[in-house]
Design a protein around this motif. Structure first.
Motif, PDB file in Angstrom:
ATOM      1  N   THR A   1       0.820  -1.215   0.000  1.00 32.56           N
ATOM      2  CA  THR A   1       0.000   0.000   0.000  1.00 32.56           C
ATOM      3  C   THR A   1       0.849   1.258   0.000  1.00 32.56           C
ATOM      4  O   THR A   1       0.369   2.335  -0.324  1.00 32.56           O
ATOM      5  N   THR A   2       2.110   1.158   0.361  1.00 31.41           N
ATOM      6  CA  THR A   2       2.954   2.348   0.379  1.00 31.41           C
ATOM      7  C   THR A   2       3.522   2.618  -1.006  1.00 31.41           C
ATOM      8  O   THR A   2       3.876   1.704  -1.747  1.00 31.41           O
ATOM      9  N   GLU A   3       3.617   3.865  -1.374  1.00 33.15           N
ATOM     10  CA  GLU A   3       4.155   4.249  -2.675  1.00 33.15           C
ATOM     11  C   GLU A   3       5.660   4.054  -2.744  1.00 33.15           C
ATOM     12  O   GLU A   3       6.238   4.002  -3.827  1.00 33.15           O
ATOM     13  N   SER A   4       6.295   3.935  -1.579  1.00 30.63           N
ATOM     14  CA  SER A   4       7.744   3.782  -1.561  1.00 30.63           C
ATOM     15  C   SER A   4       8.184   2.327  -1.691  1.00 30.63           C
ATOM     16  O   SER A   4       9.351   2.020  -1.575  1.00 30.63           O
ATOM     17  N   SER A   5       7.232   1.426  -1.933  1.00 31.17           N
ATOM     18  CA  SER A   5       7.536   0.008  -2.181  1.00 31.17           C
ATOM     19  C   SER A   5       8.350  -0.611  -1.057  1.00 31.17           C
ATOM     20  O   SER A   5       9.398  -1.209  -1.277  1.00 31.17           O
ATOM     21  N   LEU A   6       7.892  -0.473   0.149  1.00 27.71           N
ATOM     22  CA  LEU A   6       8.657  -0.947   1.288  1.00 27.71           C
ATOM     23  C   LEU A   6       8.574  -2.452   1.469  1.00 27.71           C
ATOM     24  O   LEU A   6       7.496  -3.042   1.398  1.00 27.71           O
TER      25      LEU A   6
ATOM     26  N   LEU B   1       8.469  -9.914 -18.318  1.00 28.56           N
ATOM     27  CA  LEU B   1       8.957  -9.326 -17.068  1.00 28.56           C
ATOM     28  C   LEU B   1      10.389  -8.834 -17.204  1.00 28.56           C
ATOM     29  O   LEU B   1      10.815  -7.942 -16.467  1.00 28.56           O
ATOM     30  N   ALA B   2      11.142  -9.391 -18.137  1.00 25.79           N
ATOM     31  CA  ALA B   2      12.520  -8.945 -18.334  1.00 25.79           C
ATOM     32  C   ALA B   2      12.579  -7.511 -18.852  1.00 25.79           C
ATOM     33  O   ALA B   2      13.594  -6.830 -18.684  1.00 25.79           O
TER      34      ALA B   2
ATOM     35  N   THR C   1       5.966 -14.316  -8.328  1.00 27.09           N
ATOM     36  CA  THR C   1       7.213 -14.371  -7.567  1.00 27.09           C
ATOM     37  C   THR C   1       8.321 -14.918  -8.452  1.00 27.09           C
ATOM     38  O   THR C   1       8.095 -15.758  -9.317  1.00 27.09           O
ATOM     39  N   ASP C   2       9.532 -14.413  -8.208  1.00 25.16           N
ATOM     40  CA  ASP C   2      10.692 -14.799  -9.013  1.00 25.16           C
ATOM     41  C   ASP C   2      11.677 -15.579  -8.159  1.00 25.16           C
ATOM     42  O   ASP C   2      12.016 -15.165  -7.050  1.00 25.16           O
ATOM     43  N   GLY C   3      12.157 -16.693  -8.683  1.00 28.60           N
ATOM     44  CA  GLY C   3      13.054 -17.545  -7.932  1.00 28.60           C
ATOM     45  C   GLY C   3      14.495 -17.115  -7.962  1.00 28.60           C
ATOM     46  O   GLY C   3      15.343 -17.757  -7.346  1.00 28.60           O
ATOM     47  N   SER C   4      14.810 -15.999  -8.666  1.00 28.81           N
ATOM     48  CA  SER C   4      16.188 -15.502  -8.630  1.00 28.81           C
ATOM     49  C   SER C   4      16.249 -14.293  -7.704  1.00 28.81           C
ATOM     50  O   SER C   4      16.089 -14.457  -6.498  1.00 28.81           O
ATOM     51  N   VAL C   5      16.455 -13.096  -8.245  1.00 28.59           N
ATOM     52  CA  VAL C   5      16.613 -11.934  -7.368  1.00 28.59           C
ATOM     53  C   VAL C   5      15.628 -10.816  -7.694  1.00 28.59           C
ATOM     54  O   VAL C   5      15.789  -9.700  -7.215  1.00 28.59           O
ATOM     55  N   GLN C   6      14.605 -11.116  -8.508  1.00 29.76           N
ATOM     56  CA  GLN C   6      13.680 -10.058  -8.892  1.00 29.76           C
ATOM     57  C   GLN C   6      12.491  -9.914  -7.960  1.00 29.76           C
ATOM     58  O   GLN C   6      11.691  -9.010  -8.125  1.00 29.76           O
TER      59      GLN C   6
ATOM     60  N   VAL D   1       2.837  -4.379 -15.997  1.00 31.22           N
ATOM     61  CA  VAL D   1       3.441  -4.522 -14.672  1.00 31.22           C
ATOM     62  C   VAL D   1       3.250  -3.204 -13.933  1.00 31.22           C
ATOM     63  O   VAL D   1       3.640  -2.137 -14.421  1.00 31.22           O
ATOM     64  N   THR D   2       2.630  -3.259 -12.772  1.00 32.34           N
ATOM     65  CA  THR D   2       2.370  -2.028 -12.022  1.00 32.34           C
ATOM     66  C   THR D   2       3.465  -1.726 -11.004  1.00 32.34           C
ATOM     67  O   THR D   2       3.842  -0.581 -10.811  1.00 32.34           O
ATOM     68  N   ARG D   3       3.979  -2.764 -10.330  1.00 33.02           N
ATOM     69  CA  ARG D   3       5.022  -2.532  -9.327  1.00 33.02           C
ATOM     70  C   ARG D   3       5.910  -3.769  -9.238  1.00 33.02           C
ATOM     71  O   ARG D   3       5.503  -4.884  -9.576  1.00 33.02           O
ATOM     72  N   ARG D   4       7.106  -3.531  -8.750  1.00 26.05           N
ATOM     73  CA  ARG D   4       8.038  -4.620  -8.503  1.00 26.05           C
ATOM     74  C   ARG D   4       8.683  -4.402  -7.140  1.00 26.05           C
ATOM     75  O   ARG D   4       9.095  -3.291  -6.803  1.00 26.05           O
ATOM     76  N   TYR D   5       8.788  -5.465  -6.369  1.00 29.95           N
ATOM     77  CA  TYR D   5       9.384  -5.404  -5.040  1.00 29.95           C
ATOM     78  C   TYR D   5      10.539  -6.397  -4.987  1.00 29.95           C
ATOM     79  O   TYR D   5      10.377  -7.569  -5.280  1.00 29.95           O
ATOM     80  N   ARG D   6      11.695  -5.895  -4.598  1.00 26.45           N
ATOM     81  CA  ARG D   6      12.850  -6.802  -4.474  1.00 26.45           C
ATOM     82  C   ARG D   6      13.796  -6.335  -3.399  1.00 26.45           C
ATOM     83  O   ARG D   6      14.842  -6.829  -3.199  1.00 26.45           O
TER      84      ARG D   6
END
Length: 972
Positions: free
Chosen positions: A107-112, A924-925, A950-955, A967-972
């Protein structure tokens, strides 16, 4: 639990609602080797500003798209008793390499990504034990449950939502902080299923499946049932009963043991044996051993009769490969899918999908299974690993199960609608009605550019309001019928089906990016997410304005009938159930570009030297073929961004027959028509050459030589796979088509393939010439015939072809050729008196196979492959040619005939196709800084309608919008 390093941003967040530690934003690759995910909706109320906030769990649907800048901002309304008006949506993502669960504030815009322990230099998540394999959350967000497969410590950990966020003054959770129970074997996937209240209306709940008479009534508590009141450090794990709907049970698969267990979720949360690191054995209320129930094997295929002459074989049935190993009788459950009271369980060992009726989770009853299989490889044992099931939708209320083939990553579709017969054929994968329209796809499954890792089925609606009343009806199917009354602000009564039609400029209404209905989202191993149509509510409005069989429609519309109010696309199957969705409109127009299958320019005829041959009464002409039923269908061909009409009648003033040609101001032009029944068959834009007596295969690398019988033999020559048609094969086909014996013999001698040796002769001073019989050949006599240009070398007619050798017409020419060339020879094989159709991509298409019994080369009898053709019989007379005529050519992409004139060897038509089908997919790349993506799971987030990958590497975690396919957001 934190052996990895990551860079952290400054800790500038505010205390969480006055009682949380500062949540640290993790800026660089905090998530690594993510597995599965679950989602909860939580809020922090402030009824007393001077006291710690009160955490409240909410149904997942109470969260929304709303966002705030700070992770501590819940938009508390002081006038409403300090109640939070914007709960936060949290994602819980398993970290498979480190045995943790990451908490992501969506919910945070800062992608916490929430760091549970800000006092350490690396991101800190929730420890849950090694090898977490699955995670599920309760519908009301009270708790989540994690299945772990740690060797020697397999079990389930419960994560009360009250403990997943950092709380000021509260200890950082350790492994022993969570209620947990042990399992006798490593778990696999799991589900939460509610044991419903007593049907007598009393609301009583059964405490355990083991004690059906031990019931109780849930007493409502004062205040908000989801709040953890006066419990700052959350000593209470929460009550799942407060969520309503029944007593929640965990269904957990145990792959090694071949079944699943039923465990009470509330007991795991509250029983003292599972607290403070107790890790007692899970209380299994039901053990369900799965059965492998296969139908009896059918009788073996009858062997072909002995002594069948190749002369009478016009086509051959493909061989059925025997399975290399028998089907396993030991089940190994994998993916789960629940639809109403029916559970589906994939199996990695046995060729079944288990079907379990669940009137309640305490009374599971296994039913006859679904039967995965492969039409193209019937001997293969087909197993499955991931499942998804659709909701039943009106008017037919069909329901479909999608299953990922564990062997090749394709997807099978099963009809699991209510009332479907349970015989073996009804429990097999669905097959396409017209598999010959697109023979590049298997007939009984969806094959994508890469194997499918996981899939989710989503039902979406984008309802429109009535202009006059503002009413928003839902579930309305678009209709193109012209007699319907359209809806606008000037009318109070109209036909709702018209609200969803494509606008004239195609910028609104039914279109490729407007997803209304049911769709499958498939995460591929190459990092793409493909979208497959299941039930598009706008499908009827996507297609041509005037329907025709050539466009894949059910029938040809009457020329006098009014035009349909559609998108004006070229095919009735732009939208096709259980097929990949198109990214674009299938049209040819100045605004849309070259999107309809067609040609970049009309075909041009060249002679052997490469000079253009003008179209005239004396030249061969490529012309479009017409429907065989004589229907006066208006044919057209997309050329660039225009649709060119194809002449269906001959004008009296013309010197040549114009039917099937494109008429331009400069005169008639060569033409063809594209196959539009299924636009997905147009895989790529290719340059095509149609060459008279052209070379369709060259033998340059295989070792081929004359044997003692003067056959051309090579163990790895693969003549059948190259598409060779012998005189015997052609004659048998002609006789099967009703051609009399004598005529068939004559025409077969003309149409049979022939070989031309392309090797260089041994040097004149080679010792070889001293060993040959000079009465048969010598360097001079061989050089006279084989020292010239290759195309003028003698043609060696092929009487019969096998995979490893060619039997040639036994003439003196064959013996002479065998004398001239010692050892291996190189060959060109040409089609006799036919035009050869080849492209720079697909090459030479054919459906020739080696007969399983006799080994000779024949066309396959499989009708699915009937359009794999690369030969055109020349039609001597000019004029109209209908589909099915001797000279009518048909391959998967287009159809035409070549008529008139006197063709010469290597005379060639050339053209380039356009409008290749573009599937709707997200890569996604494209938004990542690496192509090293390993998607692990995809699931719907009910709160927002987004999809989480969900990504099984580091994404880490991707959120995809199902509204605008992005794609709207990405969290890593």
């Amino acid at each position: 639990m934190k052996p990895r390093l990551a860079l952290l941003a400054s800790t500038s967040g505010l205390a969480l609602a006055g009682c949380a530690a500062e949540a640290t934003p993790v800026a660089v690759e905090a998530l690594a080797q993510s597995g599965r995910s679950a989602f909860v909706c939580l809020a922090i109320d402030r009824p007393d500003p001077d006291k710690p906030g009160v955490m409240r769990s909410l149904p997942i649907t109470d969260c929304s798209y709303g966002t705030v800048e700070s992770s501590t901002d819940y938009e508390v309304d002081a006038k409403d008793g300090g109640r939070a008006t914007l709960p936060h949506l949290y994602g819980l993502v398993t970290q498979t390499a480190h045995g943790e669960v990451a908490v992501v504030d969506l919910t945070t815009e800062s992608s916490l990504i929430v760091d549970r322990d800000t006092g350490t230099p690396a991101p800190s998540f929730l420890p849950v034990g090694a090898q977490p394999v699955d995670i599920v959350a309760t519908p009301g967000g009270t708790a989540s449950f994690v299945a772990v497969a740690e060797p020697g410590r397999a079990g389930i950990y419960a994560l009360p939502s009250a403990k997943v966020l950092p709380r000021e003054g509260c200890p950082v959770p350790s492994l022993s902080s969570w209620p947990a129970c042990s399992l006798p074997s490593a778990p696999g996937e799991m589900l939460l299923v509610a044991d419903p209240p007593d049907p007598d209306g009393s609301g009583k709940l059964r405490r355990s499946c083991k004690a059906p008479n031990d019931t109780y009534t849930v007493e409502p508590k004062p205040g908000d049932p989801g709040a953890f009141v006066d419990d700052v450090c959350s000593t209470s794990n929460g009550s799942l009963d407060m969520e309503g709907g029944g007593r929640q049970k965990l269904l957990v698969t145990l792959p090694d043991l071949g079944g699943f267990v039923v465990i009470d979720a509330q007991k795991l949360l509250e029983d003292a044996a599972y607290q403070d690191g107790g890790f007692a054995a899970c209380d299994v209320e039901r053990w369900v051993p799965l059965q492998v129930s296969l139908p009896p094997a059918g009788p073996p295929d009858e062997p072909p009769p002995d002594g069948v002459s190749p002369d009478g074989v016009s086509c051959s049935q493909p061989a059925v490969a025997a399975s290399s190993e028998p089907a396993s009788e030991m089940p190994r459950p994998a993916g789960l899918a629940l639809s109403g009271n029916r559970l589906y369980v994939a199996d990695l060992n046995a060729p079944v999908i288990h079907v379990v009726d669940l009137p309640t989770p305490c009374e599971p009853r296994e039913q006859p299974p679904l039967l995965p299989a492969s039409t193209l490889d019937p001997g293969r044992v087909v197993t499955t690993r991931r499942l998804a099931v659709s909701q039943a939708s009106p008017p037919e209320f069909n329901r479909y199960l999608y299953a990922v083939d564990a062997g090749d990553g394709s997807v099978m579709v099963f009809d699991v609608s209510d009332g479907v017969s349970e015989d073996a054929s009804s429990r097999s994968p669905l097959s396409r009605e017209n598999p010959d329209w697109n023979p590049f796809q298997p007939p009984d499954r969806i094959r994508l550019p890469a194997p499918v890792r996981d899939l989710a089925i989503v039902q979406r609606e984008v309802p429109r309001s009535l202009p006059a009343t503002g009413v928003v009806p839902r579930g309305i199917r678009c209709s193109p019928l012209p007699e319907l009354r359209t809806c606008d602000s000037s009318v109070t009564s109209c036909d709702l089906e018209t609200l969803y039609r494509t606008s004239a400029d195609r910028d609104s209404g039914a279109g490729p990016l407007k997803l209304r209905g049911t769709f499958a989202y498939m995460a591929l191993t190459n990092g793409q997410v493909a979208i497959v149509d299941i039930d598009d509510l706008d499908a009827a409005c996507r297609g041509p304005e005037r329907q025709s069989v050539r466009a894949g429609c059910d029938a040809d519309a009457s020329p006098s009938s009014p035009l349909l109010e559609t998108s004006g696309e070229a095919s009735c199957n732009v939208v096709l159930p259980h097929a990949v969705r198109s990214e674009t409109y299938i049209v040819a127009s100045d605004g849309s570009g070259q999107l309809e299958p067609g040609v970049q320019g009309l075909p041009i005829l060249y002679d052997r030297s490469g000079a253009v041959v003008p179209l005239s009464g004396e030249s061969p002409k490529m012309r479009a073929t017409f429907p065989s039923d004589g229907a006066a269908t208006d044919l057209a061909l997309a050329v660039g961004v225009r649709r060119e009409a194809i002449a269906s009648s001959d004008s009296p003033e013309s010197e040549l027959d114009e039917r099937g040609l494109v008429m331009r101001s400069g005169g008639p032009q060569h033409a063809l028509t594209m196959n539009l029944e299924d636009p997905r068959v147009h895989i790529a834009n290719e340059t095509w050459a149609v060459t008279y007596e052209g070379v369709f295969t060259s033998i340059t690398r295989a070792s081929v030589a004359f044997d003692e019988n003067l056959h051309l033999r090579g163990a790895d020559a693969r003549f059948c796979r190259r598409g060779v048609q012998s005189l015997t094969s052609v004659k048998a086909q002609l006789k099967a088509a009703g051609v009399p014996e004598g005529e068939a013999e004559t025409r077969a001698e003309q149409l049979a393939d022939f070989a031309q040796i392309t090797s260089e002769l041994p040097d004149e001073d080679a010792t070889y010439w001293k060993s040959v019989d000079s009465a048969v050949c010598s360097f001079d006599t061989c050089n006279a015939k084989y020292g010239s240009v290759i195309t003028s070398r003698p043609a060696l007619r092929i009487v019969e072809a096998y995979e490893d050798h060619l039997e040639l017409d036994r003439t003196d020419e064959v013996g002479f050729a065998a004398c001239c060339f010692a050892g291996s020879v190189q060959l060109d094989i040409r089609a006799g008196a036919q035009w050869v159709v080849r492209s720079n991509g697909a090459g030479f298409l054919h459906h020739v196979i080696a007969d399983p019994a006799g080994g000779y080369c024949r066309n396959s009898c499989d009708t699915r492959l009937s359009r794999f053709n690369g030969r055109v019989v020349h039609t001597p007379r000019d004029g109209r040619v209908a589909d099915g005529d001797v000279g009518a050519f048909l391959n998967p992409m287009f159809r035409f005939a070549v008529t008139g004139g006197v063709p010469e060897q290597d005379m060639q038509f050339r053209f380039t196709t356009q409008g290749a089908f573009t599937p709707l997919a997200l890569d996604l790349a494209d938004i990542s800084d690496t192509s090293e993506l390993q998607p692990q799971s995809i699931q719907l987030v009910p709160a927002t309608g987004q999809l989480a990958v969900t990504d099984g590497s580091v994404q880490g975690l991707f959120l995809l919008s199902s509204r605008d396919v992005a794609v709207t957001r990405r969290y890593r």
